[in-house]
Design a protein around this motif. Structure first.
Motif, PDB file in Angstrom:
ATOM      1  N   THR A 138       0.794  -1.368  -0.167  1.00  0.00           N
ATOM      2  CA  THR A 138      -0.171   0.131   0.000  1.00  0.00           C
ATOM      3  C   THR A 138       0.956   1.462   0.115  1.00  0.00           C
ATOM      4  O   THR A 138       0.526   2.203  -0.923  1.00  0.00           O
ATOM      5  CB  THR A 138      -0.916  -0.043   1.331  1.00  0.00           C
ATOM      6  OG1 THR A 138      -1.699  -1.263   1.033  1.00  0.00           O
ATOM      7  CG2 THR A 138      -1.916   1.316   1.230  1.00  0.00           C
ATOM      8  N   ILE A 161      -1.416  10.660   8.280  1.00  0.00           N
ATOM      9  CA  ILE A 161      -2.293  10.500   9.422  1.00  0.00           C
ATOM     10  C   ILE A 161      -2.279   9.061   9.688  1.00  0.00           C
ATOM     11  O   ILE A 161      -3.179   8.574   8.788  1.00  0.00           O
ATOM     12  CB  ILE A 161      -3.645  11.015   9.132  1.00  0.00           C
ATOM     13  CG1 ILE A 161      -3.497  12.620   8.500  1.00  0.00           C
ATOM     14  CG2 ILE A 161      -4.397  11.420  10.602  1.00  0.00           C
ATOM     15  CD1 ILE A 161      -4.765  13.310   8.194  1.00  0.00           C
ATOM     16  N   GLY A 162      -2.189   8.385  10.622  1.00  0.00           N
ATOM     17  CA  GLY A 162      -2.128   6.849  10.914  1.00  0.00           C
ATOM     18  C   GLY A 162      -0.711   6.515  11.052  1.00  0.00           C
ATOM     19  O   GLY A 162       0.092   6.997  10.391  1.00  0.00           O
ATOM     20  N   ARG A 163      -0.468   5.521  12.139  1.00  0.00           N
ATOM     21  CA  ARG A 163       0.736   4.928  12.290  1.00  0.00           C
ATOM     22  C   ARG A 163       0.773   3.673  12.546  1.00  0.00           C
ATOM     23  O   ARG A 163       1.210   3.138  13.208  1.00  0.00           O
ATOM     24  CB  ARG A 163       1.240   5.638  13.793  1.00  0.00           C
ATOM     25  CG  ARG A 163       0.325   5.362  14.970  1.00  0.00           C
ATOM     26  CD  ARG A 163       0.996   5.658  16.192  1.00  0.00           C
ATOM     27  NE  ARG A 163       0.130   5.703  17.313  1.00  0.00           N
ATOM     28  CZ  ARG A 163       0.122   6.009  18.421  1.00  0.00           C
ATOM     29  NH1 ARG A 163       1.187   6.542  18.782  1.00  0.00           N
ATOM     30  NH2 ARG A 163      -0.886   6.214  19.279  1.00  0.00           N
ATOM     31  N   SER A 164      -0.161   2.986  11.672  1.00  0.00           N
ATOM     32  CA  SER A 164      -0.164   1.386  11.460  1.00  0.00           C
ATOM     33  C   SER A 164       1.243   0.867  11.106  1.00  0.00           C
ATOM     34  O   SER A 164       1.749   1.507  10.301  1.00  0.00           O
ATOM     35  CB  SER A 164      -1.210   1.002  10.796  1.00  0.00           C
ATOM     36  OG  SER A 164      -1.232   1.231   9.544  1.00  0.00           O
ATOM     37  N   SER A 187      -3.964   8.998  16.683  1.00  0.00           N
ATOM     38  CA  SER A 187      -5.250   9.443  17.720  1.00  0.00           C
ATOM     39  C   SER A 187      -5.029  10.392  18.800  1.00  0.00           C
ATOM     40  O   SER A 187      -5.614  10.939  19.361  1.00  0.00           O
ATOM     41  CB  SER A 187      -5.670   8.272  18.143  1.00  0.00           C
ATOM     42  OG  SER A 187      -4.983   7.210  18.702  1.00  0.00           O
ATOM     43  N   ALA A 205      -4.689   7.707   6.346  1.00  0.00           N
ATOM     44  CA  ALA A 205      -4.756   6.338   6.594  1.00  0.00           C
ATOM     45  C   ALA A 205      -5.135   5.991   8.167  1.00  0.00           C
ATOM     46  O   ALA A 205      -4.857   5.630   8.871  1.00  0.00           O
ATOM     47  CB  ALA A 205      -3.379   5.556   6.430  1.00  0.00           C
ATOM     48  N   VAL A 206      -6.416   6.628   8.044  1.00  0.00           N
ATOM     49  CA  VAL A 206      -7.255   6.650   9.459  1.00  0.00           C
ATOM     50  C   VAL A 206      -8.261   5.350   9.709  1.00  0.00           C
ATOM     51  O   VAL A 206      -8.453   4.730  10.509  1.00  0.00           O
ATOM     52  CB  VAL A 206      -7.939   7.782   9.689  1.00  0.00           C
ATOM     53  CG1 VAL A 206      -8.489   7.786  11.164  1.00  0.00           C
ATOM     54  CG2 VAL A 206      -6.757   9.083   9.571  1.00  0.00           C
ATOM     55  N   PHE A 211     -12.959  12.019   7.270  1.00  0.00           N
ATOM     56  CA  PHE A 211     -12.269  12.491   8.358  1.00  0.00           C
ATOM     57  C   PHE A 211     -11.198  13.725   8.044  1.00  0.00           C
ATOM     58  O   PHE A 211     -11.574  14.714   8.516  1.00  0.00           O
ATOM     59  CB  PHE A 211     -11.318  11.350   8.944  1.00  0.00           C
ATOM     60  CG  PHE A 211     -10.542  11.519  10.134  1.00  0.00           C
ATOM     61  CD1 PHE A 211     -10.968  11.360  11.334  1.00  0.00           C
ATOM     62  CD2 PHE A 211      -9.176  12.104   9.927  1.00  0.00           C
ATOM     63  CE1 PHE A 211     -10.391  11.784  12.325  1.00  0.00           C
ATOM     64  CE2 PHE A 211      -8.442  12.473  11.183  1.00  0.00           C
ATOM     65  CZ  PHE A 211      -8.980  12.298  12.470  1.00  0.00           C
ATOM     66  N   ILE A 228     -10.521   2.983   3.600  1.00  0.00           N
ATOM     67  CA  ILE A 228     -11.521   2.098   2.669  1.00  0.00           C
ATOM     68  C   ILE A 228     -12.494   2.040   3.848  1.00  0.00           C
ATOM     69  O   ILE A 228     -12.097   1.494   4.608  1.00  0.00           O
ATOM     70  CB  ILE A 228     -11.181   0.820   2.174  1.00  0.00           C
ATOM     71  CG1 ILE A 228      -9.769   0.942   1.283  1.00  0.00           C
ATOM     72  CG2 ILE A 228     -12.248   0.045   1.707  1.00  0.00           C
ATOM     73  CD1 ILE A 228      -9.402  -0.448   0.791  1.00  0.00           C
ATOM     74  N   GLY A 260      -6.393   1.653  -3.676  1.00  0.00           N
ATOM     75  CA  GLY A 260      -6.723   0.319  -3.672  1.00  0.00           C
ATOM     76  C   GLY A 260      -6.276  -0.662  -4.935  1.00  0.00           C
ATOM     77  O   GLY A 260      -5.398  -1.651  -4.410  1.00  0.00           O
TER      78      GLY A 260
HETATM   79  P1  NAD Z   1      -5.548   1.064  11.809  1.00  0.00           P
HETATM   80  O1  NAD Z   1      -6.888   1.073  12.413  1.00  0.00           O
HETATM   81  O2  NAD Z   1      -4.466   0.008  12.086  1.00  0.00           O
HETATM   82  O3  NAD Z   1      -4.818   2.636  11.967  1.00  0.00           O
HETATM   83  C1  NAD Z   1      -5.610   3.621  12.019  1.00  0.00           C
HETATM   84  C2  NAD Z   1      -4.597   4.912  12.385  1.00  0.00           C
HETATM   85  O4  NAD Z   1      -5.416   5.958  12.471  1.00  0.00           O
HETATM   86  C3  NAD Z   1      -4.012   4.417  13.885  1.00  0.00           C
HETATM   87  O5  NAD Z   1      -2.651   4.658  13.610  1.00  0.00           O
HETATM   88  C4  NAD Z   1      -4.739   5.730  14.658  1.00  0.00           C
HETATM   89  O6  NAD Z   1      -3.651   6.151  15.640  1.00  0.00           O
HETATM   90  C5  NAD Z   1      -5.077   6.577  13.613  1.00  0.00           C
HETATM   91  N1  NAD Z   1      -6.311   7.594  14.077  1.00  0.00           N
HETATM   92  C6  NAD Z   1      -7.470   7.026  14.599  1.00  0.00           C
HETATM   93  N2  NAD Z   1      -8.023   7.825  14.907  1.00  0.00           N
HETATM   94  C7  NAD Z   1      -7.587   8.916  14.703  1.00  0.00           C
HETATM   95  C8  NAD Z   1      -7.783  10.457  15.013  1.00  0.00           C
HETATM   96  N3  NAD Z   1      -8.905  10.833  15.509  1.00  0.00           N
HETATM   97  N4  NAD Z   1      -6.936  11.410  14.587  1.00  0.00           N
HETATM   98  C9  NAD Z   1      -5.636  10.897  14.141  1.00  0.00           C
HETATM   99  N5  NAD Z   1      -5.252   9.744  13.746  1.00  0.00           N
HETATM  100  C10 NAD Z   1      -6.282   8.829  14.152  1.00  0.00           C
HETATM  101  O7  NAD Z   1      -5.753   0.965   9.990  1.00  0.00           O
HETATM  102  P2  NAD Z   1      -4.809   0.815   8.928  1.00  0.00           P
HETATM  103  O8  NAD Z   1      -4.364  -0.720   8.790  1.00  0.00           O
HETATM  104  O9  NAD Z   1      -3.551   1.588   8.942  1.00  0.00           O
HETATM  105  O10 NAD Z   1      -5.653   1.138   7.663  1.00  0.00           O
HETATM  106  C11 NAD Z   1      -6.208   2.435   7.690  1.00  0.00           C
HETATM  107  C12 NAD Z   1      -7.266   2.857   6.490  1.00  0.00           C
HETATM  108  O11 NAD Z   1      -6.588   2.408   5.361  1.00  0.00           O
HETATM  109  C13 NAD Z   1      -8.443   1.745   6.662  1.00  0.00           C
HETATM  110  O12 NAD Z   1      -9.519   2.482   6.064  1.00  0.00           O
HETATM  111  C14 NAD Z   1      -7.951   0.524   5.792  1.00  0.00           C
HETATM  112  O13 NAD Z   1      -9.210   0.057   5.270  1.00  0.00           O
HETATM  113  C15 NAD Z   1      -7.297   1.318   4.677  1.00  0.00           C
HETATM  114  N6  NAD Z   1      -6.469   0.479   3.856  1.00  0.00           N
HETATM  115  C16 NAD Z   1      -6.494   0.392   2.601  1.00  0.00           C
HETATM  116  C17 NAD Z   1      -5.613  -0.294   1.771  1.00  0.00           C
HETATM  117  C18 NAD Z   1      -5.742  -0.155   0.351  1.00  0.00           C
HETATM  118  O14 NAD Z   1      -5.249  -0.811  -0.339  1.00  0.00           O
HETATM  119  N7  NAD Z   1      -6.208   1.113  -0.174  1.00  0.00           N
HETATM  120  C19 NAD Z   1      -4.547  -1.222   2.503  1.00  0.00           C
HETATM  121  C20 NAD Z   1      -4.626  -1.177   3.680  1.00  0.00           C
HETATM  122  C21 NAD Z   1      -5.449  -0.255   4.620  1.00  0.00           C
END
Ligand code: NAD
Length: 279
Positions: A138, A161-164, A187, A205-206, A211, A228, A260
């Motif tokens: 991704t 945005i997001g640290r997964s 978050s 990536a939240v 959002f 997604i 995607g």
């Molecule tokens: P995750 O739930 O593991 O991580 C979400 C991140 O968002 C966390 O690090 C969290 O700290 C942050 N977050 C949550 N609430 C927040 C807020 N209020 N303010 C700031 N940050 C906030 O999710 P993920 O696995 O990283 O996936 C994120 C998104 O990407 C999901 O919608 C997932 O479906 C999508 N995704 C899409 C693809 C693709 O191929 N397009 C691949 C993987 C994931």
């Protein structure tokens, strides 16, 4: 002025075509094993899309659909078998796994040479030091989209945005490799809006629909939407409020049709890379 839309379908078709040509030109025999446990409908869709992409590229796909009750031992045994199978160059275990299975343990069992998702700690470590064979699909797809729009990351303010482990962290690392000045939000971030407004390149990536709103985006920013999500009426949408943000951004990726399809295209690329590093 309205943003230019970065067409992930078109860019992913180009990447897949390059993979197909490479395989054909060199007469490579490449195989990808996809393991799915249980019957999560979203996972099912992803697995089917991966299978289709394999067909397009000329990669042989082996699907292992296991029941939800599969034990950890059984799953690890299958991974061992696939690690040893010469016809299988890449192994992908579709996440999330049912709760009784330890995802980390399963990922660590995959041979790093066949870890086409680049989730194994050995591959994550390589990405960290910038000496890697595989990039996680991704984030690599996001970079490809940024490049396709002719954007040079060097020196730019980048906000993720997001640290997964799957998206946010490696995304930040890839932007850093290209000399972006990177901030990772999550978050617990204070003043998220203010931080995001500094971004020349904003990656969301939240996993929350709508959002990112226009007031969080700088004029002319490049906005990459990884999210997604499903709206209440079942429609697919990203993390970015597309209608208003696209009025402010210079480039934006849509959902569906943005990141995607790129994820799957990069998986195909990684599978060929796996074949090469296995010799
Ligand atoms: P995750 O739930 O593991 O991580 C979400 C991140 O968002 C966390 O690090 C969290 O700290 C942050 N977050 C949550 N609430 C927040 C807020 N209020 N303010 C700031 N940050 C906030 O999710 P993920 O696995 O990283 O996936 C994120 C998104 O990407 C999901 O919608 C997932 O479906 C999508 N995704 C899409 C693809 C693709 O191929 N397009 C691949 C993987 C994931």
């Amino acid at each position: 002025m309205a943003a230019q839309i970065i067409d992930g379908k078109a860019v992913s078709a180009k990447v897949k075509e390059e993979v197909r040509q490479e395989i054909e030109r060199e007469g490579l025999e490449v195989g990808l094993a996809v393991v799915i446990v249980g019957d999560d409908p979203a996972s099912r869709v992803y697995v089917n899309n991966k299978k289709k992409a394999c067909e397009v590229c000329g990669i042989k796909s082996y699907e292992y659909a296991l029941p939800a009750e599969t034990t950890e031992e059984e799953l690890l045994e299958l991974v061992d078998t696939l690690n040893a199978d010469k016809n299988v160059n890449g192994i992908l275990v579709q996440l999330p796994l049912p709760k009784h299975l330890n995802e980390e343990k399963v990922i660590e069992r995959i041979s790093p040479l066949k870890d086409v998702d680049a989730f194994h700690a050995a591959n994550v470590g390589k990405i960290m030091i910038g000496n890697y064979a595989f990039l996680p699909c991704t984030p690599a797809g996001c970079m490809e989209l940024i490049h396709s729009a002719g954007i040079d990351v060097s020196g730019k303010e980048c906000v993720v945005i997001g640290r997964s482990n799957i998206v946010g962290k490696p995304m930040a690392m890839l932007l850093l490799h290209e000399n972006g000045t990177v901030t990772v939000c999550h978050s617990r971030t204070k003043d998220l809006k203010e931080v995001c407004r500094r971004a020349d390149i904003l990656v969301a990536a939240v996993g929350r629909a709508n959002f990112v709103t226009a007031d969080m985006v700088k004029d002319g920013a490049v906005v990459i939407d990884v999210g997604i999500n499903r709206t209440e009426d079942g429609k697919l949408c990203g993390d970015v409020k597309f209608d208003e943000v696209s009025e402010k951004a210079s480039f934006i990726t849509p959902v569906p049709g943005g990141v995607g399809p790129m994820t799957i295209a990069m998986l195909m690329k990684n599978t060929v890379m796996a074949k090469r590093i296995q010799g």
